[in-house]
Design an enzyme around this catalytic site. Structure first.
Site, short mmCIF file in Angstrom:
data_model
loop_
_atom_site.label_atom_id
_atom_site.label_comp_id
_atom_site.label_asym_id
_atom_site.label_seq_id
_atom_site.Cartn_x
_atom_site.Cartn_y
_atom_site.Cartn_z
N ASN A 1 -4.19 35.42 55.65
CA ASN A 1 -4.99 34.42 54.98
C ASN A 1 -6.42 34.33 55.52
OD1 ASN A 1 -4.61 32.65 52.74
ND2 ASN A 1 -4.93 30.91 54.12
N PRO B 1 0.44 35.54 61.49
CA PRO B 1 -0.57 36.36 62.17
C PRO B 1 -1.11 37.47 61.27
CG PRO B 1 1.31 35.98 63.60
CD PRO B 1 1.69 35.48 62.24
N GLU B 2 -2.36 37.82 61.51
CA GLU B 2 -3.00 38.92 60.79
C GLU B 2 -2.53 40.25 61.39
OE1 GLU B 2 -5.34 38.20 58.28
OE2 GLU B 2 -5.06 36.06 58.61
N LYS C 1 2.26 44.10 59.58
CA LYS C 1 2.65 42.94 60.38
C LYS C 1 4.03 43.12 61.01
CE LYS C 1 -0.19 39.85 57.58
NZ LYS C 1 -0.26 38.56 56.89
N ARG D 1 -0.86 29.61 49.68
CA ARG D 1 -1.65 29.54 50.90
C ARG D 1 -2.97 28.83 50.59
NH1 ARG D 1 2.57 31.08 52.23
NH2 ARG D 1 3.16 32.84 53.56
#
Length: 265
Positions: A167, A2-3, A51, A251
């Site tokens: 990402n 998650p961002e 995060k 990624r």
């Protein structure tokens, strides 16, 4: 993973549901903390740092959680059916009118509130941090510019530079800065990169939908993220994807080869 805006929103929702309330039930279904009982403690607040999420209780105690790839906190009414299977449950925090359930939270830790820095002290400035100001921006810019030859996409994901970009925003920031993710940091104005990253996170911090284009229409929310093989909204060239980073840090990187000149995978 998650961002930062996803974690920020989760923290705000948990804070609204729990803050100032005394727990009727406080279970941690984690091997290390299975004997801990948080019932009877007052929830003082929930705070996100990049995060990371900290739920603070009376008695100088904090519960740290990190979503990793599949973790989540859900809010339910008492008696409401949970939307994920019971074997994924790692935490249950209940107050009279709400049940907060943590699923697949592989990183859980109870620690004194005064020691939270032990888990997040290495992070760069939090792009969604309360009280963000000129000093925070200057520090984020300094950290980003410290290694001018580093690949921009890799630097944006480094939480030690500034915290919150994942990402999705890495791909979108590179597109909006008009450089490939493999371009060196020196190819952009680091101050512009910091401000843009923060602006995109702020734009989505109070809603579950994430848009970098200004549209919430299905398939129109992102410029290049997860749009490999589809036409660029600006020039029509097909968006490409390639791996960036090494080992467990690799990624997918999305970019438009026409709108984003520079090195490629």
């Amino acid at each position: 993973m998650p961002e930062g805006d996803t974690v920020f929103l989760a923290g705000r929702r948990l804070d609204e549901a729990l803050s100032g309330r005394v727990l009727l039930r406080g279970e941690l279904r984690h091997p290390r903390w299975a004997t801990a009982d948080l019932a009877g403690r007052e929830v003082l607040g929930v705070r996100s740092v990049g995060k990371h999420l900290f739920t603070r209780f009376s008695g100088d105690l904090s519960l740290h959680s990190h979503f990793r790839m599949d973790g989540a906190w859900h809010l339910y009414r008492p008696g409401e059916k949970w939307r994920r299977p019971g074997h994924q449950v790692r935490a249950v925090l209940e107050v009279p009118d709400r049940v907060v359930v943590g699923f697949s939270l592989h990183d859980l830790e109870l620690l004194p509130t005064g020691e939270e820095h032990r888990l997040v002290g290495h992070l760069g400035p939090d792009l969604l941090g309360e009280g963000w100001g000129d000093a925070d921006e200057a520090e984020a810019v300094r950290r980003l510019a410290a290694d001018p030859e580093r690949e921009l996409g890799v630097a944006l994901l480094d939480q030690r530079v500034f915290a919150g970009v994942g990402n999705l925003y890495k791909a979108e920031v590179c597109f909006l800065l008009k450089v490939s993710p493999w371009s060196p940091v020196s190819a952009v104005d680091p101050a512009e990169a910091v401000r843009l990253s923060r602006r995109l996170l702020l734009a989505n911090a109070w809603r579950p939908e994430q848009s970098t284009t200004g549209s919430l229409a299905r398939g129109r929310q992102h410029w290049v993220f997860e749009r490999a093989g589809k036409p660029c909204f600006r020039c029509g060239t097909r968006v490409r994807v390639g791996g960036q980073g090494e080992g467990v840090h690799e990624r997918p990187a999305y970019w438009c080869p026409r709108c984003q000149p520079g090195p490629i995978a």
